[in-house]
Every structure is written in C-alpha cells, then in structure tokens.
Design a protein around this motif. Structure first.
Motif, PDB file in Angstrom:
ATOM      1  N   TRP A  28       0.837  -1.200   0.000  1.00 31.42           N
ATOM      2  CA  TRP A  28       0.000   0.000   0.000  1.00 31.42           C
ATOM      3  C   TRP A  28       0.876   1.255   0.000  1.00 31.42           C
ATOM      4  O   TRP A  28       0.629   2.206  -0.753  1.00 31.42           O
ATOM      5  N   ILE A  29       1.916   1.262   0.818  1.00 31.27           N
ATOM      6  CA  ILE A  29       2.802   2.420   0.899  1.00 31.27           C
ATOM      7  C   ILE A  29       3.558   2.619  -0.409  1.00 31.27           C
ATOM      8  O   ILE A  29       3.615   3.732  -0.949  1.00 31.27           O
ATOM      9  N   ALA A  43       6.942   5.509   5.419  1.00 33.14           N
ATOM     10  CA  ALA A  43       7.569   4.443   4.635  1.00 33.14           C
ATOM     11  C   ALA A  43       8.747   3.791   5.350  1.00 33.14           C
ATOM     12  O   ALA A  43       8.795   2.562   5.501  1.00 33.14           O
ATOM     13  N   LEU A  44       9.713   4.579   5.789  1.00 37.43           N
ATOM     14  CA  LEU A  44      10.944   3.977   6.311  1.00 37.43           C
ATOM     15  C   LEU A  44      10.679   3.165   7.571  1.00 37.43           C
ATOM     16  O   LEU A  44      11.110   2.007   7.676  1.00 37.43           O
ATOM     17  N   SER A  45       9.980   3.739   8.535  1.00 40.21           N
ATOM     18  CA  SER A  45       9.754   3.018   9.786  1.00 40.21           C
ATOM     19  C   SER A  45       8.975   1.734   9.549  1.00 40.21           C
ATOM     20  O   SER A  45       9.275   0.685  10.136  1.00 40.21           O
ATOM     21  N   THR A  76      14.420   2.434   0.325  1.00 37.71           N
ATOM     22  CA  THR A  76      13.456   3.439   0.768  1.00 37.71           C
ATOM     23  C   THR A  76      14.151   4.589   1.479  1.00 37.71           C
ATOM     24  O   THR A  76      13.911   5.762   1.169  1.00 37.71           O
ATOM     25  N   GLY A  77      14.996   4.269   2.451  1.00 37.06           N
ATOM     26  CA  GLY A  77      15.707   5.328   3.172  1.00 37.06           C
ATOM     27  C   GLY A  77      16.558   6.170   2.241  1.00 37.06           C
ATOM     28  O   GLY A  77      16.545   7.407   2.314  1.00 37.06           O
ATOM     29  N   SER A  78      17.280   5.522   1.355  1.00 39.84           N
ATOM     30  CA  SER A  78      18.133   6.257   0.424  1.00 39.84           C
ATOM     31  C   SER A  78      17.314   7.150  -0.499  1.00 39.84           C
ATOM     32  O   SER A  78      17.698   8.293  -0.791  1.00 39.84           O
ATOM     33  N   ALA A  79      16.158   6.656  -0.951  1.00 43.78           N
ATOM     34  CA  ALA A  79      15.313   7.434  -1.854  1.00 43.78           C
ATOM     35  C   ALA A  79      14.764   8.684  -1.179  1.00 43.78           C
ATOM     36  O   ALA A  79      14.727   9.774  -1.779  1.00 43.78           O
ATOM     37  N   LEU A  80      14.331   8.551   0.062  1.00 43.30           N
ATOM     38  CA  LEU A  80      13.772   9.703   0.770  1.00 43.30           C
ATOM     39  C   LEU A  80      14.815  10.811   0.925  1.00 43.30           C
ATOM     40  O   LEU A  80      14.494  12.003   0.780  1.00 43.30           O
ATOM     41  N   PHE A  81      16.046  10.448   1.197  1.00 39.61           N
ATOM     42  CA  PHE A  81      17.081  11.476   1.357  1.00 39.61           C
ATOM     43  C   PHE A  81      17.580  11.992   0.011  1.00 39.61           C
ATOM     44  O   PHE A  81      17.996  13.153  -0.082  1.00 39.61           O
TER      45      PHE A  81
END
Length: 286
Positions: A28-29, A43-45, A76-81
């Motif tokens: 879903w996310i 997303a990350l958590s 996900t973490g890399s994409a957000l930053f």
C-alpha cells in the motif's frame, strides 16, 4: 573462540499471519509513494519493521524474501534522502521491484538525523557504495531543518560517518565530540536507557574500527549486543516488539568491519548471519 549471545524469546505463533498484514501495508505504501506525502512519512519506519519481522521466523535471514525486505528498506531510506537533497523536479529510485519517481521535497519531518543514521546503517548492511556516497553528501543543515529535536551528539555522529566515508579529515575529533555528547550531563532529549544501550554502542564500535583494533572491536560488539538484549527485555512491551529482533547499528558496524578484513567473533541472531556475511550478493537488482 566465538562469543554467542542468544536472542531473547520472541512469540512467533502468529508470525506468518502478521507478515501477510505487514506485506500488504508495504504494498500500500509503495503503491502511493510517488504521490502521497503521508505514504513517504511512514515508509521507512514501516518497511524497517517488516525487514526485522522477517527475522522472527528466519533468524539467519537466509531466505531470499528476508534479503528482499532488507534491500527494500535500504532503497526506501536512500530514496527519501535523495529526494530531500533535491531542490526541484524529481528523482528516480529503484524501490522493491520497480523504479519510482519521487518528487523533490527538500527537508521534511521524516528526513531527520535519526532516519539518516538508520538509512546509512541499512546501506552499510547492503554494501551499497553509491547510495552511501549520496547519503554522505546530504547536508547536516538539511537534517536540522526537519524540525525534529535531537541531542547534539547525533549531528556529530552523522558528521563523523560522512567524513569517514568521504575520506575527509577530522573523523576522530567528531567521534569524540559525539561520544562526549552522549553523557547524561549533556544529553537531555533522548531517553537515557535507550541512549546508553541502543544509540551509543555503534559509536563505541567505531573507535576500534578506526584504530584497527580487532580484539577490542569484538569486545565492544559483544557489549553492544548484551546491552541491546537488556534494553529489549527491559519490559514486556519491548520484548514483544519486532524492533528488537535485529541490532541494526551494531550489525551495520560489524558489516563495515568485516568488509575491512575484521574477523567477527560474535555470533547472535541479533546479527543475522546472511546479512553479516553478505550471502545474497548479486542475487537482486538493487
């Protein structure tokens, strides 16, 4: 002789059913990630929770599904930053099995120092050199602009990791500053027990890594996992949380040390063997 630190008991009676629900949440996310700020915020958590939850029934992370979950968390973490460090337009990032277009965001509430540290740890576990390069260039000012309130030590820790990865001077000075900043007389934001037993140990591990003291590194790793276990068995709610199944910070530093030729002499489900040994290298297009 290897030191063994058994993982604390964790209920797995409903683990299979729980994973179905968690995987549906991730789907879903990810389906909404490109267009929903709310999806990006959680997303990350959520995806890190899923990665750790896989290790409930797969403590070695020996199944391809477990590796996929850890890679997705890293992506996900890399994409957000990457999006936060971009002023306009968008960035294209592979997350899961698809390339996704994430709008440039600038600082957001979820691009804080804590999530940066987690993202860097995940990239170390997955041995993602280029993503580590990009994370190391995220301005610390951007992390401060997230609005999150942290003790100052975490910014010195981010600085130390970034300087180390980019080969810049001053790494040890920043590490000392970070360690000093975890003192109870200085740190007033973080929970004292969590700071001592979860946040601080990776700093303690980084010193013998930098000085190439293999025996001291393993001693510090054993201490880190002992503290991790003490924290996550501190009360019933913690013991029931999948967040305690893997010691992410110590695992990341152990992966870094192993790649540098350290012999890791501590065995524990808190350090899933397949992740530590990079057993799935080349199996997935990341």
């Amino acid at each position: 002789m290897a030191t063994s630190i058994p993982r604390h008991p964790y209920p797995t009676d409903n683990a299979v059913e729980g994973m179905v629900v968690l995987n549906e949440t991730v789907d879903w996310i990810l389906e909404r990630l490109e267009r929903s700020e709310a999806a990006r915020a959680q997303a990350l958590s959520t995806i890190v929770t899923v990665a750790k939850s896989h290790c409930a029934l797969d403590p070695l992370a020996g199944k391809i599904e477990s590796w996929e979950a850890w890679v997705t968390a890293m992506q996900t973490g890399s994409a957000l930053f990457a999006a936060a460090a971009t002023d306009e337009g968008s960035v294209q990032c592979r997350i899961g099995k698809a390339t996704r277009t994430i709008p440039a965001s600038g600082p957001r509430s979820y691009t804080d120092a804590g999530n940066w540290v987690s993202s860097f740890y995940l990239a170390l576990v997955c041995r993602e050199q280029e993503r580590l390069n990009r994370l190391a260039r995220v301005p610390i000012s951007l992390l401060r602009e997230s609005g999150a309130v942290y003790d100052e030590y975490i910014y010195a820790w981010v600085d130390a990791l970034q300087r180390y990865w980019l080969g810049e001077p001053g790494v040890m000075d920043k590490l000392v500053e970070a360690v000093d900043g975890t003192s109870p007389q200085v740190a007033h934001v973080a929970d004292g027990e969590q700071l001592l037993k979860i946040s601080y140990p990776p700093l303690e591990l980084f010193h013998p890594y930098l000085t190439q003291e293999h025996e001291k590194f393993n001693e510090a790793l054993s201490d880190a996992l002992t503290w991790h276990k003490e924290y996550w068995t501190g009360d019933e709610d913690r013991a029931m949380s999948s967040a305690g199944l893997v010691a992410l910070g110590p695992l990341a530093l152990a992966c870094l040390a192993r790649e540098a030729g350290f012999h890791i002499e501590v065995e524990s489900a808190y350090l899933p063997k397949a992740l530590l040994e990079y057993a799935w290298a080349g199996e997935l297009d990341t």
